[in-house]
Design a protein around this motif. Structure first.
Motif, PDB file in Angstrom:
ATOM      1  N   VAL A 294     -13.800  11.676  26.733  1.00 47.84           N
ATOM      2  CA  VAL A 294     -14.002  10.311  26.243  1.00 47.84           C
ATOM      3  C   VAL A 294     -12.706   9.811  25.611  1.00 47.84           C
ATOM      4  O   VAL A 294     -11.895  10.597  25.133  1.00 47.84           O
ATOM      5  N   THR A 295     -12.551   8.512  25.614  1.00 43.35           N
ATOM      6  CA  THR A 295     -11.475   7.871  24.858  1.00 43.35           C
ATOM      7  C   THR A 295     -12.147   6.997  23.810  1.00 43.35           C
ATOM      8  O   THR A 295     -13.002   6.171  24.131  1.00 43.35           O
ATOM      9  N   VAL A 296     -11.756   7.217  22.553  1.00 41.75           N
ATOM     10  CA  VAL A 296     -12.357   6.509  21.433  1.00 41.75           C
ATOM     11  C   VAL A 296     -11.265   5.709  20.719  1.00 41.75           C
ATOM     12  O   VAL A 296     -10.167   6.213  20.491  1.00 41.75           O
ATOM     13  N   THR A 297     -11.590   4.462  20.396  1.00 42.99           N
ATOM     14  CA  THR A 297     -10.684   3.642  19.604  1.00 42.99           C
ATOM     15  C   THR A 297     -11.357   3.261  18.295  1.00 42.99           C
ATOM     16  O   THR A 297     -12.578   3.307  18.177  1.00 42.99           O
ATOM     17  N   GLY A 298     -10.555   2.870  17.335  1.00 40.45           N
ATOM     18  CA  GLY A 298     -11.046   2.444  16.031  1.00 40.45           C
ATOM     19  C   GLY A 298      -9.846   2.230  15.132  1.00 40.45           C
ATOM     20  O   GLY A 298      -8.730   2.029  15.619  1.00 40.45           O
ATOM     21  N   THR A 299     -10.082   2.302  13.826  1.00 43.89           N
ATOM     22  CA  THR A 299      -8.980   2.221  12.875  1.00 43.89           C
ATOM     23  C   THR A 299      -9.137   3.308  11.825  1.00 43.89           C
ATOM     24  O   THR A 299     -10.233   3.852  11.643  1.00 43.89           O
ATOM     25  N   ASP A 300      -8.029   3.608  11.139  1.00 43.42           N
ATOM     26  CA  ASP A 300      -8.100   4.550  10.032  1.00 43.42           C
ATOM     27  C   ASP A 300      -8.246   3.748   8.728  1.00 43.42           C
ATOM     28  O   ASP A 300      -8.213   2.509   8.751  1.00 43.42           O
ATOM     29  N   PRO A 301      -8.429   4.423   7.597  1.00 47.99           N
ATOM     30  CA  PRO A 301      -8.646   3.688   6.336  1.00 47.99           C
ATOM     31  C   PRO A 301      -7.481   2.789   5.914  1.00 47.99           C
ATOM     32  O   PRO A 301      -7.659   1.881   5.115  1.00 47.99           O
TER      33      PRO A 301
ATOM     34  N   GLU B 244     -15.989  -4.566   7.974  1.00 51.61           N
ATOM     35  CA  GLU B 244     -15.125  -5.755   8.030  1.00 51.61           C
ATOM     36  C   GLU B 244     -13.889  -5.604   7.152  1.00 51.61           C
ATOM     37  O   GLU B 244     -12.867  -6.222   7.398  1.00 51.61           O
ATOM     38  N   GLU B 245     -14.008  -4.767   6.097  1.00 55.62           N
ATOM     39  CA  GLU B 245     -12.916  -4.639   5.138  1.00 55.62           C
ATOM     40  C   GLU B 245     -12.982  -3.260   4.495  1.00 55.62           C
ATOM     41  O   GLU B 245     -14.065  -2.773   4.174  1.00 55.62           O
ATOM     42  N   VAL B 246     -11.816  -2.653   4.315  1.00 52.17           N
ATOM     43  CA  VAL B 246     -11.756  -1.360   3.626  1.00 52.17           C
ATOM     44  C   VAL B 246     -11.559  -1.642   2.137  1.00 52.17           C
ATOM     45  O   VAL B 246     -10.484  -2.043   1.698  1.00 52.17           O
ATOM     46  N   THR B 247     -12.630  -1.463   1.396  1.00 56.30           N
ATOM     47  CA  THR B 247     -12.637  -1.735  -0.038  1.00 56.30           C
ATOM     48  C   THR B 247     -12.462  -0.423  -0.807  1.00 56.30           C
ATOM     49  O   THR B 247     -12.627   0.663  -0.228  1.00 56.30           O
ATOM     50  N   PRO B 248     -12.169  -0.506  -2.102  1.00 55.72           N
ATOM     51  CA  PRO B 248     -12.133   0.734  -2.906  1.00 55.72           C
ATOM     52  C   PRO B 248     -13.469   1.486  -2.844  1.00 55.72           C
ATOM     53  O   PRO B 248     -13.486   2.718  -2.828  1.00 55.72           O
ATOM     54  N   GLU B 249     -14.574   0.738  -2.778  1.00 55.56           N
ATOM     55  CA  GLU B 249     -15.895   1.387  -2.693  1.00 55.56           C
ATOM     56  C   GLU B 249     -16.028   2.162  -1.374  1.00 55.56           C
ATOM     57  O   GLU B 249     -16.573   3.264  -1.357  1.00 55.56           O
ATOM     58  N   LEU B 250     -15.526   1.574  -0.282  1.00 55.56           N
ATOM     59  CA  LEU B 250     -15.594   2.262   1.006  1.00 55.56           C
ATOM     60  C   LEU B 250     -14.719   3.512   0.985  1.00 55.56           C
ATOM     61  O   LEU B 250     -15.116   4.554   1.500  1.00 55.56           O
TER      62      LEU B 250
ATOM     63  N   VAL C 230     -10.678  10.322   9.960  1.00 55.47           N
ATOM     64  CA  VAL C 230     -11.610   9.291   9.514  1.00 55.47           C
ATOM     65  C   VAL C 230     -11.453   8.136  10.483  1.00 55.47           C
ATOM     66  O   VAL C 230     -10.340   7.643  10.695  1.00 55.47           O
ATOM     67  N   ILE C 231     -12.555   7.719  11.097  1.00 56.78           N
ATOM     68  CA  ILE C 231     -12.483   6.646  12.079  1.00 56.78           C
ATOM     69  C   ILE C 231     -13.463   5.544  11.685  1.00 56.78           C
ATOM     70  O   ILE C 231     -14.668   5.778  11.560  1.00 56.78           O
ATOM     71  N   ILE C 232     -12.913   4.353  11.505  1.00 54.60           N
ATOM     72  CA  ILE C 232     -13.708   3.183  11.157  1.00 54.60           C
ATOM     73  C   ILE C 232     -13.934   2.375  12.435  1.00 54.60           C
ATOM     74  O   ILE C 232     -13.004   2.177  13.225  1.00 54.60           O
ATOM     75  N   ASN C 233     -15.164   1.936  12.633  1.00 54.49           N
ATOM     76  CA  ASN C 233     -15.569   1.183  13.827  1.00 54.49           C
ATOM     77  C   ASN C 233     -15.204   1.908  15.127  1.00 54.49           C
ATOM     78  O   ASN C 233     -14.637   1.310  16.050  1.00 54.49           O
ATOM     79  N   PRO C 234     -15.536   3.212  15.223  1.00 54.55           N
ATOM     80  CA  PRO C 234     -15.208   3.932  16.457  1.00 54.55           C
ATOM     81  C   PRO C 234     -16.005   3.403  17.636  1.00 54.55           C
ATOM     82  O   PRO C 234     -17.158   3.010  17.486  1.00 54.55           O
ATOM     83  N   GLU C 235     -15.351   3.396  18.779  1.00 51.27           N
ATOM     84  CA  GLU C 235     -15.995   2.902  19.991  1.00 51.27           C
ATOM     85  C   GLU C 235     -15.504   3.730  21.171  1.00 51.27           C
ATOM     86  O   GLU C 235     -14.304   3.967  21.311  1.00 51.27           O
ATOM     87  N   ILE C 236     -16.440   4.154  22.006  1.00 53.64           N
ATOM     88  CA  ILE C 236     -16.069   4.861  23.234  1.00 53.64           C
ATOM     89  C   ILE C 236     -15.676   3.798  24.252  1.00 53.64           C
ATOM     90  O   ILE C 236     -16.503   2.982  24.641  1.00 53.64           O
ATOM     91  N   VAL C 237     -14.400   3.807  24.654  1.00 59.07           N
ATOM     92  CA  VAL C 237     -13.912   2.788  25.583  1.00 59.07           C
ATOM     93  C   VAL C 237     -13.762   3.328  27.006  1.00 59.07           C
ATOM     94  O   VAL C 237     -13.687   2.552  27.953  1.00 59.07           O
TER      95      VAL C 237
END
Length: 170
Positions: A109-116, A21-27, A73-80
């Protein structure tokens, strides 16, 4: 810091991971440690649950142990999207030591997500990159390569793992 990689039959490897849900310093620290762990163990990918973090997060570098030129680095990756064509892929896994098998994977495959940094990521992958992405995303859904083989091959590996655990006193 290099992290310990959890090995089959660790129960937490079968769990479906929750979204980040959130990119924290710990993450960000976990991401750095995952990258170091992947590289030190000569992996081409590592999913957060393999190091005991039940989050939808993967690090990959399909360029291989010698080059190390394509870190992602992929956060919340999803094969779309995925092709209907499949290919045979010989795979191993850092969480299944001593186990190799051939798995049918989608050719593209096509993958979506976000970076850090929170930027959208969209990867249209084929060949080895497509296989690495499918393998790592499987981990986020609680699926290991041993779950994708026939009963006999899995039973043989289970027997080998029980023997290792017994000799290790576990």
């Amino acid at each position: 810091m290099k992290l310990d990689i959890l090995a089959y039959p660790e129960e937490s490897l079968k769990e479906v991971c929750s979204r980040v849900e959130e990119v924290t310093p710990e993450l960000k620290e976990i991401i750095d440690n995952m990258i170091e762990t992947m590289y030190e163990d000569d992996g081409v990918g590592l999913a957060a649950p393999q190091v005991g973090v039940q989050k939808r997060l993967i690090v990959i570098d399909p360029s291989g142990p010698k080059e190390r030129t394509d870190l992602q680095v992929i956060i919340n990756p999803e094969i779309v999207e995925k092709s209907s064509q499949k290919v045979d892929s010989e795979e191993a896994c850092l969480s299944c030591p001593g186990f190799k098998c051939v798995i049918k994977r989608h050719e593209t495959v096509t993958v979506t997500g976000t970076d850090p940094e929170g930027n959208d990521v969209r990867i249209e992958a084929d060949d080895f990159l497509a296989i690495v992405l499918q393998h790592e995303i499987d981990h986020l859904d609680g699926t290991l390569i041993v779950d994708r083989v026939g009963r006999l091959k899995r039973a043989m590996y289970d027997k080998k793992v029980k023997k290792w655990l017994k000799s290790a006193g576990k």
